[in-house]
Enzyme design. Structure first.
Site, PDB file in Angstrom:
ATOM      1  N   HIS A  65       9.787  45.129   1.321  1.00  0.00           N
ATOM      2  CA  HIS A  65       9.141  46.419   1.055  1.00  0.00           C
ATOM      3  C   HIS A  65       7.682  46.369   1.517  1.00  0.00           C
ATOM      4  O   HIS A  65       7.140  47.369   1.973  1.00  0.00           O
ATOM      5  CB  HIS A  65       9.239  46.736  -0.446  1.00  0.00           C
TER       6      HIS A  65
ATOM      7  N   TYR B 118      18.735  55.187  -5.556  1.00  0.00           N
ATOM      8  CA  TYR B 118      18.797  53.784  -6.005  1.00  0.00           C
ATOM      9  C   TYR B 118      17.956  53.522  -7.254  1.00  0.00           C
ATOM     10  O   TYR B 118      18.106  52.503  -7.917  1.00  0.00           O
ATOM     11  CB  TYR B 118      18.418  52.802  -4.880  1.00  0.00           C
TER      12      TYR B 118
ATOM     13  N   ASN C  52      10.399  48.638  10.373  1.00  0.00           N
ATOM     14  CA  ASN C  52      10.932  47.286  10.626  1.00  0.00           C
ATOM     15  C   ASN C  52      12.178  47.434  11.473  1.00  0.00           C
ATOM     16  O   ASN C  52      12.726  48.528  11.576  1.00  0.00           O
ATOM     17  CB  ASN C  52      11.296  46.612   9.281  1.00  0.00           C
TER      18      ASN C  52
HETATM   19  N1  HPA Z   1      16.916  49.597   5.621  1.00  0.00           N
HETATM   20  C1  HPA Z   1      16.994  50.570   4.704  1.00  0.00           C
HETATM   21  N2  HPA Z   1      15.955  51.295   4.331  1.00  0.00           N
HETATM   22  C2  HPA Z   1      14.770  51.045   4.930  1.00  0.00           C
HETATM   23  C3  HPA Z   1      14.632  50.039   5.893  1.00  0.00           C
HETATM   24  C4  HPA Z   1      15.767  49.285   6.263  1.00  0.00           C
HETATM   25  O1  HPA Z   1      15.711  48.377   7.112  1.00  0.00           O
HETATM   26  N3  HPA Z   1      13.317  50.053   6.275  1.00  0.00           N
HETATM   27  C5  HPA Z   1      12.716  51.038   5.557  1.00  0.00           C
HETATM   28  N4  HPA Z   1      13.587  51.631   4.747  1.00  0.00           N
END
Ligand code: HPA
Length: 285
Positions: free
Chosen positions: A249, A87, A237
């Protein structure tokens, strides 16, 4: 930054060899917010990614951007504090480049870690999940293009991409350390936007337990190189639609920091165990 050609990987590995006397057979890649392990080694030395010829350098906050070389209970290890992601605009070959350099440097066993969002019911903030398989939804693959046989074969089997042997070892160690190491499937997406709740519902139906934006291209490359791979996700998360607060983030970094100690304890024990297998190649100068 190069295109990941063999000659570039040779050059990068030669440079690194000139900067450390260590010849580790084991490497660890640390994900977002998980960089602390790279400061906990014996006889530690750091090398900025930007110093290494052709090495890709991340732009993401929370990614250290350096290699750490050192020992864990006497076992030599190379640690990447940070990585690059698709990304950020990097090509799959750029994401694979550090794996190719590490292989030419002598690494045979690779432990990939990452931050991920929990999808499966029962996964909680701060859980560690051993990756037992992945679903590559990133739309990328580092092996696209002409194949260089010096890295590996054209077609590679991905049946046991995440070594069952290493998984059993990790489970046994986690048990002895008194915590439950979950196990499941890592779904990789391109990012950088987090997913929508509808996407997460779809991913759950597809068989994903966690979702993240890294790891899969590295594990494909490492398998191409014939390395033995282990993957550990830190559930920083719950995925979109599964928690009351918006995803950020910052949350990823904060939770990462909270579980670092547990992760470090696990990594250290795994490396010490692997060290008994690989031995060391002493450098005398
Ligand atoms: N989605 C995508 N990438 C991630 C996430 C998420 O919820 N948490 C940490 N990296």
């Amino acid at each position: 930054m190069g295109i990941g050609a063999y000659s570039e990987a040779v050059e990068a590995a030669a440079y690194v060899r000139g900067r450390t006397r260590l010849r580790p057979r084991i490497a660890v890649v640390l994900g977002s917010g998980l960089g602390g392990f790279g400061y906990s080694l014996e006889e530690m030395k750091h090398l900025r990614f930007s110093e290494i010829p052709h090495f890709p350098v991340s732009t993401v906050y929370g990614h250290g951007g350096q290699m750490a070389f050192g020992k864990v209970n006497g076992t030599e290890v190379a640690v990447m504090q940070g990585r690059v992601h698709s990304y950020e605009g990097f090509k799959p070959q750029h994401v694979a480049f550090p794996m190719r350099m590490l292989k030419l440097f002598g690494v045979e066993k690779l432990i990939l870690t990452n931050a991920a969002g929990g999808i499966r019911e029962g996964l909680q903030h701060g859980d560690l999940m051993l990756i037992n398989d992945h679903i590559n939804l990133s739309g990328r693959n580092p092996l696209v293009g002409p194949n260089d046989e010096r890295f590996g074969p054209r077609f590679i089997d991905m049946t046991d991409a995440y070594s069952p042997r290493l998984r059993a070892m990790a489970q046994e160690i986690a048990k002895s350390q008194g915590f439950a190491l979950k196990e499941g499937v890592y779904m990789s997406v391109l990012g950088p936007s987090f997913e929508t709740p509808a996407e997460i519902r779809a991913f759950r139906t597809l068989g994903a337990d966690v979702v993240g934006m890294s790891t899969v291209l590295e594990s494909i490359s490492a398998r191409h190189l014939g390395m033995e791979v282990m993957g550990i996700s830190c559930v920083t998360n719950l995925a979109a639609g599964l928690q009351d607060t918006p995803l950020s983030h910052e949350e990823v970094l904060v939770t990462g920091a909270r579980v670092e100690e547990k992760l470090q304890g696990l990594l250290k024990a795994i490396i010490a165990r692997l060290g008994a297998e690989v031995g060391t190649e002493a450098v005398t100068e």
